[in-house]
Design a protein around this motif. Structure first.
Motif, PDB file in Angstrom:
ATOM      1  N   UNK A  80       0.796  -1.220   0.000  1.00 14.93           N
ATOM      2  CA  UNK A  80       0.000   0.000   0.000  1.00 14.93           C
ATOM      3  C   UNK A  80       0.831   1.273   0.000  1.00 14.93           C
ATOM      4  N   UNK A  81       2.115   1.167   0.361  1.00 13.72           N
ATOM      5  CA  UNK A  81       2.947   2.362   0.465  1.00 13.72           C
ATOM      6  C   UNK A  81       3.398   2.842  -0.913  1.00 13.72           C
ATOM      7  N   UNK A  82       3.600   4.142  -1.009  1.00 14.33           N
ATOM      8  CA  UNK A  82       3.955   4.774  -2.278  1.00 14.33           C
ATOM      9  C   UNK A  82       5.463   4.683  -2.507  1.00 14.33           C
ATOM     10  N   UNK A  83       5.864   4.017  -3.587  1.00 13.10           N
ATOM     11  CA  UNK A  83       7.280   3.888  -3.937  1.00 13.10           C
ATOM     12  C   UNK A  83       7.638   4.692  -5.173  1.00 13.10           C
ATOM     13  N   UNK A  84       6.914   5.773  -5.430  1.00 14.35           N
ATOM     14  CA  UNK A  84       7.208   6.599  -6.601  1.00 14.35           C
ATOM     15  C   UNK A  84       8.654   7.089  -6.576  1.00 14.35           C
ATOM     16  N   UNK A  85       9.310   6.981  -7.741  1.00 15.36           N
ATOM     17  CA  UNK A  85      10.678   7.461  -7.878  1.00 15.36           C
ATOM     18  C   UNK A  85      11.734   6.454  -7.509  1.00 15.36           C
ATOM     19  N   UNK A  86      11.343   5.252  -7.087  1.00 16.54           N
ATOM     20  CA  UNK A  86      12.317   4.236  -6.668  1.00 16.54           C
ATOM     21  C   UNK A  86      12.555   3.256  -7.817  1.00 16.54           C
ATOM     22  N   UNK A  87      13.808   3.182  -8.252  1.00 18.02           N
ATOM     23  CA  UNK A  87      14.217   2.216  -9.275  1.00 18.02           C
ATOM     24  C   UNK A  87      15.049   1.145  -8.571  1.00 18.02           C
ATOM     25  N   UNK A  88      14.513  -0.074  -8.521  1.00 16.41           N
ATOM     26  CA  UNK A  88      15.212  -1.182  -7.862  1.00 16.41           C
ATOM     27  C   UNK A  88      15.958  -2.016  -8.892  1.00 16.41           C
ATOM     28  N   UNK A  89      17.161  -2.451  -8.517  1.00 18.68           N
ATOM     29  CA  UNK A  89      17.900  -3.419  -9.311  1.00 18.68           C
ATOM     30  C   UNK A  89      18.408  -4.501  -8.372  1.00 18.68           C
ATOM     31  N   UNK A  90      18.160  -5.746  -8.755  1.00 16.28           N
ATOM     32  CA  UNK A  90      18.669  -6.874  -7.989  1.00 16.28           C
ATOM     33  C   UNK A  90      19.521  -7.747  -8.894  1.00 16.28           C
ATOM     34  N   UNK A  91      20.582  -8.305  -8.337  1.00  8.31           N
ATOM     35  CA  UNK A  91      21.433  -9.207  -9.117  1.00  8.31           C
ATOM     36  C   UNK A  91      21.463 -10.566  -8.446  1.00  8.31           C
ATOM     37  N   UNK A  92      21.604 -11.607  -9.258  1.00  9.46           N
ATOM     38  CA  UNK A  92      21.693 -12.963  -8.718  1.00  9.46           C
ATOM     39  C   UNK A  92      22.412 -13.865  -9.706  1.00  9.46           C
ATOM     40  N   UNK A  93      23.170 -14.778  -9.176  1.00 11.94           N
ATOM     41  CA  UNK A  93      23.794 -15.815  -9.995  1.00 11.94           C
ATOM     42  C   UNK A  93      22.882 -17.020 -10.156  1.00 11.94           C
ATOM     43  N   UNK A  94      21.787 -17.039  -9.393  1.00  8.17           N
ATOM     44  CA  UNK A  94      20.902 -18.209  -9.373  1.00  8.17           C
ATOM     45  C   UNK A  94      19.455 -17.741  -9.412  1.00  8.17           C
ATOM     46  N   UNK A  95      18.953 -17.457 -10.595  1.00  6.07           N
ATOM     47  CA  UNK A  95      17.581 -16.982 -10.732  1.00  6.07           C
ATOM     48  C   UNK A  95      16.586 -18.012 -10.216  1.00  6.07           C
ATOM     49  N   UNK A  96      16.924 -19.290 -10.353  1.00  4.57           N
ATOM     50  CA  UNK A  96      16.005 -20.346  -9.932  1.00  4.57           C
ATOM     51  C   UNK A  96      15.793 -20.382  -8.424  1.00  4.57           C
ATOM     52  N   UNK A  97      16.683 -19.749  -7.672  1.00  7.34           N
ATOM     53  CA  UNK A  97      16.544 -19.735  -6.219  1.00  7.34           C
ATOM     54  C   UNK A  97      15.621 -18.618  -5.731  1.00  7.34           C
ATOM     55  N   UNK A  98      15.278 -17.718  -6.611  1.00  3.56           N
ATOM     56  CA  UNK A  98      14.388 -16.626  -6.220  1.00  3.56           C
ATOM     57  C   UNK A  98      12.940 -17.110  -6.200  1.00  3.56           C
ATOM     58  N   UNK A  99      12.182 -16.588  -5.259  1.00  2.00           N
ATOM     59  CA  UNK A  99      10.760 -16.909  -5.186  1.00  2.00           C
ATOM     60  C   UNK A  99      10.070 -16.405  -6.458  1.00  2.00           C
ATOM     61  N   UNK A 100       9.175 -17.207  -7.049  1.00  4.13           N
ATOM     62  CA  UNK A 100       8.474 -16.768  -8.254  1.00  4.13           C
ATOM     63  C   UNK A 100       7.728 -15.448  -8.071  1.00  4.13           C
ATOM     64  N   UNK A 101       7.308 -15.171  -6.831  1.00  6.82           N
ATOM     65  CA  UNK A 101       6.648 -13.897  -6.574  1.00  6.82           C
ATOM     66  C   UNK A 101       7.559 -12.709  -6.787  1.00  6.82           C
ATOM     67  N   UNK A 102       8.873 -12.943  -6.804  1.00  9.98           N
ATOM     68  CA  UNK A 102       9.852 -11.887  -7.054  1.00  9.98           C
ATOM     69  C   UNK A 102      10.294 -11.918  -8.511  1.00  9.98           C
ATOM     70  N   UNK A 103      10.651 -13.087  -8.997  1.00  8.21           N
ATOM     71  CA  UNK A 103      11.281 -13.178 -10.313  1.00  8.21           C
ATOM     72  C   UNK A 103      10.289 -13.189 -11.466  1.00  8.21           C
ATOM     73  N   UNK A 104       9.024 -13.548 -11.211  1.00 10.02           N
ATOM     74  CA  UNK A 104       8.080 -13.706 -12.313  1.00 10.02           C
ATOM     75  C   UNK A 104       6.858 -12.814 -12.209  1.00 10.02           C
ATOM     76  N   UNK A 105       6.898 -11.838 -11.323  1.00 11.75           N
ATOM     77  CA  UNK A 105       5.733 -10.978 -11.115  1.00 11.75           C
ATOM     78  C   UNK A 105       6.037  -9.548 -11.553  1.00 11.75           C
ATOM     79  N   UNK A 106       5.465  -9.101 -12.700  1.00 12.54           N
ATOM     80  CA  UNK A 106       5.621  -7.698 -13.088  1.00 12.54           C
ATOM     81  C   UNK A 106       5.064  -6.787 -12.000  1.00 12.54           C
ATOM     82  N   UNK A 107       5.541  -5.557 -12.005  1.00 12.67           N
ATOM     83  CA  UNK A 107       5.225  -4.507 -11.029  1.00 12.67           C
ATOM     84  C   UNK A 107       6.075  -4.642  -9.774  1.00 12.67           C
ATOM     85  N   UNK A 108       6.785  -5.760  -9.665  1.00 11.58           N
ATOM     86  CA  UNK A 108       7.785  -5.893  -8.593  1.00 11.58           C
ATOM     87  C   UNK A 108       9.157  -5.743  -9.226  1.00 11.58           C
TER      88      UNK A 108
END
Length: 584
Positions: free
Chosen positions: A427-455
């Motif tokens: 619910x909080x406003x994140x306007x202006x925030x550009x996030x970048x995450x790096x990983x050597x193992x995409x398969x270890x990320x939760x699908x809610x992070x790696x496969x969900x647009x708007x996140x």
């Protein structure tokens, strides 16, 4: 009796009554007279005044009172001078009642003088607030703020007192940056010192070049005259830690000023300056934010020119960032949240980190500059949930900003995943925030992070370099060696090295070059060739640049660099094969 300590430095000198005032007292009647003109036998105002003035002069000149007590006596002097001036202008028959009141004033003076003399005997030339601080600190503490506020109001009742914590308003650091000035004031006489501080040895950040470190002062109690934009303040710095615990630290500034609004303007300016970054990057580690000048210096060396990527992908990454930070109006017009997230993924050593640093440098050069917030870990005494809340709160504060999560898969574990997702897309406003995450193992990320647009809206894959990219990377090294005539590096060698490093990451190819050059330097018998520091330069975060080199044709087998780099490639490939066997 009403006495007001003045806003005075301890060195202020006090002078006796002026001769003009004495003459006014002498011109008054020597005896009091009634309405018929007969003397009533009581001493006249002039006699009382002369007696009073002489007594006060002797007290001021000979008592050795503390500066604050002398300030009170000076104000008494000024009050009595004003009274004498008023009396000297009035008819003599009215002096009778005035003399009665003046006599009462003399009785007050006698009582006050006894008190002042007792103070002089017990605390000669001593700052009363310093006395109270040391008395308070040498016994069991209750509340330092209460003691200091009470003492300062007694010592400076005509000044406003404003208290601000050094944690959010570092007045000394602000002045040391050249934006204000300060000087220590006070005397060391009396039973207690006027200040208390440690002289600490500070070890050098790096001993590599023979640095010896230095001495820093850590004040616990200090008094300053502070000057800012034509205004002057008396400021006490007090370490008010109550008890023996190191945490929390309670260091406050006590600002004394004629008007409170001036002090509040100073606090606002210093607080805003302290919250900004000045050649620094905000790094979150261990449960709190800290400023890192070292990381800032590292990113200032990074450039997109040093990043070897497929050209289309490289330009897409650059445009992704620049478009976001220049398109706020577009997002608003489309009525979509102005926020974005991307993920860099792929095998280690292929440019994810150097791409992030090149982006940080690029964004810093924008007008206005876009700050970077770098997350190193979520570990803290209060748990990863608290850390996550602190991270996104700071990102919202600094927006528009670049929020970096390196090794995202190790940061966002199952225990904090739900809380993290709520902060990203809740619910909080994140306007202006550009996030970048790096990983050597995409398969270890939760699908809610790696496969969900708007996140995290887009994923960029950083694979092991293909033949063309490996050739480009070898040419990058060739250009770095262009001024070193002792190393032959023809164009054919770029193709040969690239052909033998299939399945190598950029990091592995770099290691082959560095090891080969160091081996050549160690084997060289010419003066100065053994100094490997002259062959390479640190680009930060494991990336190394090469200084010098040449371009020549001929048989590759005769080239020293080719012979050495083949050895290093063989050693690295053997290690890669062993690693693959273990993983199987």
């Amino acid at each position: 009796m009403y006495l007001i300590p003045g806003f005075l430095k301890p060195s202020t000198s006090f002078v006796p009554f002026s001769e003009k005032t004495r003459s006014m007292a002498a011109r008054t009647n020597k005896d009091n007279k009634d309405a018929s003109g007969k003397s009533d036998g009581r001493p006249g105002l002039g006699q009382l005044a002369e007696q009073h003035l002489e007594d006060m002069d002797a007290c001021i000149q000979n008592s050795g009172l503390a500066p604050d007590t002398l300030a009170q006596l000076k104000l008494w002097q000024e009050q009595q001078e004003q009274t004498l001036k008023a009396w000297a202008k009035r008819p003599g028959r009215e002096h009778t009642s005035d003399a009665d009141r003046f006599g009462e004033s003399l009785q007050d003076w006698e009582r006050a003088k006894a008190t002042f003399m007792a103070q002089a005997a017990e605390h000669p030339k001593e700052d009363s607030t310093a006395r109270d601080f040391f008395s308070h600190s040498s016994a069991k503490r209750v509340n330092t703020d209460t003691v200091m506020a009470k003492s300062l109001k007694q010592q400076y009742p005509n000044l406003e007192l404003v208290i601000t914590p050094a944690r959010t308003c570092n007045l000394i650091a602000y002045a040391q940056a050249g934006l204000a000035s300060f000087e220590t004031i006070g005397e060391s006489s009396g039973k207690n010192p006027e200040s208390l501080s440690w002289d600490l040895y500070v070890a050098p950040a790096r001993r590599l070049d023979g640095a010896q470190g230095g001495i820093a002062e850590r004040p616990f109690f200090e008094k300053y005259l502070y000057k800012w934009r034509g205004l002057e303040f008396i400021i006490y710095l007090v370490d008010g830690r109550d008890g023996s615990q190191n945490y929390p630290s309670v260091i406050n500034y006590y600002i004394l000023t004629p008007t409170k609004d001036k002090a509040q303007l100073l606090i606002l300016e210093v607080g805003r300056w302290g919250a900004d970054m000045h050649g620094e990057i905000l790094v979150f580690d261990g449960g709190y934010w800290q400023k890192s000048g070292e990381l800032f210096n590292s990113i200032m060396k990074a450039s997109w020119d040093d990043v070897i990527l497929e050209p289309t992908m490289k330009q897409a990454v650059i445009d992704d960032h620049l478009t976001f930070f220049t398109s706020r109006e577009t997002y608003t017009r489309l009525k979509v949240p102005w926020k974005r997230g991307i993920i860099y993924h792929g095998p280690p050593g292929n440019g994810k980190t150097i791409s992030i640093k090149a982006t940080m440098h690029m964004l810093y050069n924008l007008k206005p500059a876009v700050p970077t917030l770098y997350v190193r870990s979520l570990s803290s005494f209060s748990g990863p949930e608290y850390s996550t809340q602190q991270i996104f709160a700071k990102a919202r504060e600094f927006a528009p900003c670049y929020l970096v999560f390196e090794d995202l898969d190790s940061l966002v574990t199952d225990s904090v995943r739900s809380y993290f997702l709520n902060e990203v897309d809740g619910l909080k406003n994140n306007d202006g925030v550009f996030m970048v995450g790096s990983t050597n193992h995409l398969d270890r990320l939760d699908p809610g992070i790696s496969k969900r647009p708007s996140r995290f809206d887009r994923k960029y894959y950083f694979p092991d370099p293909n033949l063309k990219e490996r050739i480009l990377y070898c040419r990058y090294w060739q250009s770095k060696l262009s001024d070193n005539k002792d190393i032959e590096f023809p164009n054919e060698l770029c193709n040969a090295i690239a052909a033998t490093t299939d399945d190598f990451s950029f990091a592995y190819i770099q290691e082959a070059f560095v090891a080969a050059l160091l081996s050549i330097a160690q084997k060289s018998k010419k003066p100065g060739k053994s100094d490997e520091a002259g062959w390479t330069e640190d680009l930060g975060d494991g990336w190394v640049g090469i200084l010098g080199g040449g371009d020549a044709d001929g048989d590759l087998e005769k080239l020293v660099l080719w012979a050495e780099i083949k050895k290093q490639i063989a050693i690295l490939r053997e290690g890669m094969e062993e690693k693959q066997k273990v993983q199987m």
